[in-house]
Design a protein around this motif. Sequence first.
Motif, mmCIF file in Angstrom:
data_model
loop_
_atom_site.group_PDB
_atom_site.id
_atom_site.type_symbol
_atom_site.label_atom_id
_atom_site.label_comp_id
_atom_site.label_asym_id
_atom_site.label_seq_id
_atom_site.Cartn_x
_atom_site.Cartn_y
_atom_site.Cartn_z
ATOM 1 N N VAL A 1 0.871 -1.166 0.000
ATOM 2 C CA VAL A 1 0.000 0.000 0.000
ATOM 3 C C VAL A 1 0.908 1.216 0.000
ATOM 4 C CG1 VAL A 1 -1.852 1.226 1.190
ATOM 5 C CG2 VAL A 1 -1.732 -1.260 1.318
ATOM 6 N N LEU A 2 0.749 2.068 -1.012
ATOM 7 C CA LEU A 2 1.655 3.195 -1.201
ATOM 8 C C LEU A 2 0.897 4.510 -1.170
ATOM 9 C CD1 LEU A 2 3.670 1.774 -4.242
ATOM 10 C CD2 LEU A 2 4.179 1.483 -1.818
ATOM 11 N N GLY A 3 1.467 5.468 -0.475
ATOM 12 C CA GLY A 3 0.951 6.833 -0.508
ATOM 13 C C GLY A 3 1.762 7.631 -1.511
ATOM 14 N N LEU A 4 1.121 8.050 -2.587
ATOM 15 C CA LEU A 4 1.827 8.725 -3.670
ATOM 16 C C LEU A 4 1.928 10.224 -3.422
ATOM 17 C CD1 LEU A 4 0.413 6.988 -6.878
ATOM 18 C CD2 LEU A 4 2.469 6.438 -5.569
ATOM 19 N N ALA A 5 3.077 10.763 -3.745
ATOM 20 C CA ALA A 5 3.272 12.205 -3.681
ATOM 21 C C ALA A 5 2.497 12.870 -4.817
ATOM 22 C CB ALA A 5 4.764 12.523 -3.780
ATOM 23 N N PRO A 6 2.177 14.157 -4.696
ATOM 24 C CA PRO A 6 1.387 14.833 -5.736
ATOM 25 C C PRO A 6 2.027 14.792 -7.123
ATOM 26 C CG PRO A 6 1.443 16.149 -3.731
ATOM 27 C CD PRO A 6 2.400 15.006 -3.532
ATOM 28 N N HIS A 7 3.354 14.790 -7.188
ATOM 29 C CA HIS A 7 4.022 14.824 -8.497
ATOM 30 C C HIS A 7 4.207 13.430 -9.103
ATOM 31 C CE1 HIS A 7 7.355 13.894 -5.753
ATOM 32 N NE2 HIS A 7 7.932 13.311 -6.801
ATOM 33 N N ALA A 8 3.853 12.381 -8.374
ATOM 34 C CA ALA A 8 4.136 11.015 -8.831
ATOM 35 C C ALA A 8 3.158 10.580 -9.918
ATOM 36 C CB ALA A 8 4.072 10.053 -7.657
ATOM 37 N N THR A 9 3.675 9.780 -10.843
ATOM 38 C CA THR A 9 2.848 9.160 -11.874
ATOM 39 C C THR A 9 2.653 7.698 -11.492
ATOM 40 O OG1 THR A 9 3.820 10.619 -13.531
ATOM 41 C CG2 THR A 9 2.631 8.677 -14.336
ATOM 42 N N PRO A 10 1.425 7.254 -11.283
ATOM 43 C CA PRO A 10 1.204 5.879 -10.806
ATOM 44 C C PRO A 10 1.861 4.816 -11.673
ATOM 45 C CG PRO A 10 -0.823 7.145 -10.658
ATOM 46 C CD PRO A 10 0.173 8.014 -11.364
ATOM 47 N N ARG B 1 -1.585 -1.289 -4.002
ATOM 48 C CA ARG B 1 -2.697 -0.345 -3.864
ATOM 49 C C ARG B 1 -2.121 1.051 -3.684
ATOM 50 N NH1 ARG B 1 -6.886 -3.617 0.117
ATOM 51 N NH2 ARG B 1 -6.975 -5.510 -1.148
ATOM 52 N N LEU B 2 -2.628 1.960 -4.482
ATOM 53 C CA LEU B 2 -2.099 3.317 -4.482
ATOM 54 C C LEU B 2 -3.086 4.259 -3.799
ATOM 55 C CD1 LEU B 2 -0.815 3.408 -8.164
ATOM 56 C CD2 LEU B 2 0.439 2.734 -6.114
ATOM 57 N N ARG B 3 -2.542 5.111 -2.955
ATOM 58 C CA ARG B 3 -3.358 6.119 -2.284
ATOM 59 C C ARG B 3 -2.737 7.485 -2.554
ATOM 60 N NH1 ARG B 3 -5.230 3.023 2.317
ATOM 61 N NH2 ARG B 3 -6.193 1.193 1.349
ATOM 62 N N ALA B 4 -3.579 8.442 -2.821
ATOM 63 C CA ALA B 4 -3.086 9.808 -3.019
ATOM 64 C C ALA B 4 -2.913 10.482 -1.668
ATOM 65 C CB ALA B 4 -4.059 10.599 -3.883
ATOM 66 N N VAL B 5 -1.773 11.107 -1.483
ATOM 67 C CA VAL B 5 -1.509 11.828 -0.241
ATOM 68 C C VAL B 5 -2.048 13.241 -0.397
ATOM 69 C CG1 VAL B 5 0.269 12.685 1.316
ATOM 70 C CG2 VAL B 5 0.518 10.432 0.261
#
Length: 199
Positions: free
Chosen positions: A149-158, A187-191
């Motif tokens: 389970v990953l919290g993605l930074a705003p600039h990240a491209t999934p 699983r990707l989560r937006a931070v």
Amino acid sequence: MRRATANRILLGLVGLLLLALGLAVLIGSSDLQTHWDFRLPPAWPFSGPKDVLLTNHDRTLYTSDDWWWPVGIAFLSVMLLASLIWLLAQLRTGRLRQLRIDTEDEQGALIRGQALERVLTDEAEAYDGVEWAGATILERDGAPRARLVLGLAPHATPRDVVAGLDDEVLANARTSAALRELPAEVRLRAVRHRARRVS
């Protein structure tokens, strides 16, 4: 996932049933309707402190029949056994406890599943575009599987993050654990960051 949801629903229903039964017994045995001056519905099972769950007539209705005690004991035994099996099934998390690694010296080595989870978590968090991560190693059909389970930074491209994790983080885990493959569910989560007022 469906099994976990069904377990939660079933546990919730059992909990509600036990809660309702407990409240019925509490209200009746404490005679709260008299102290707080309210009326109970006619179908309420306990209306006073002298009420009992089973009357003498109910308790002795079938005791003279030969089939009553064997059937009653068998039913209660099956219910107890089913409850214990269900409880043990809830305690099993499916997580991999340890993994045997072939060191090609006829001895091998054991690596703890939690150690592999920590390594995956640390490496995933160090990857560009990931702000936080959580890793779980599960055992399915005798083979390990990873759940991230990953919290993605705003600039990240999934897509780039997932591809990079497979090429680097999971590849390192497969190499270090001497695994031919390590299937992974990501699983990707937006931070979300709170907006700050700039003056």
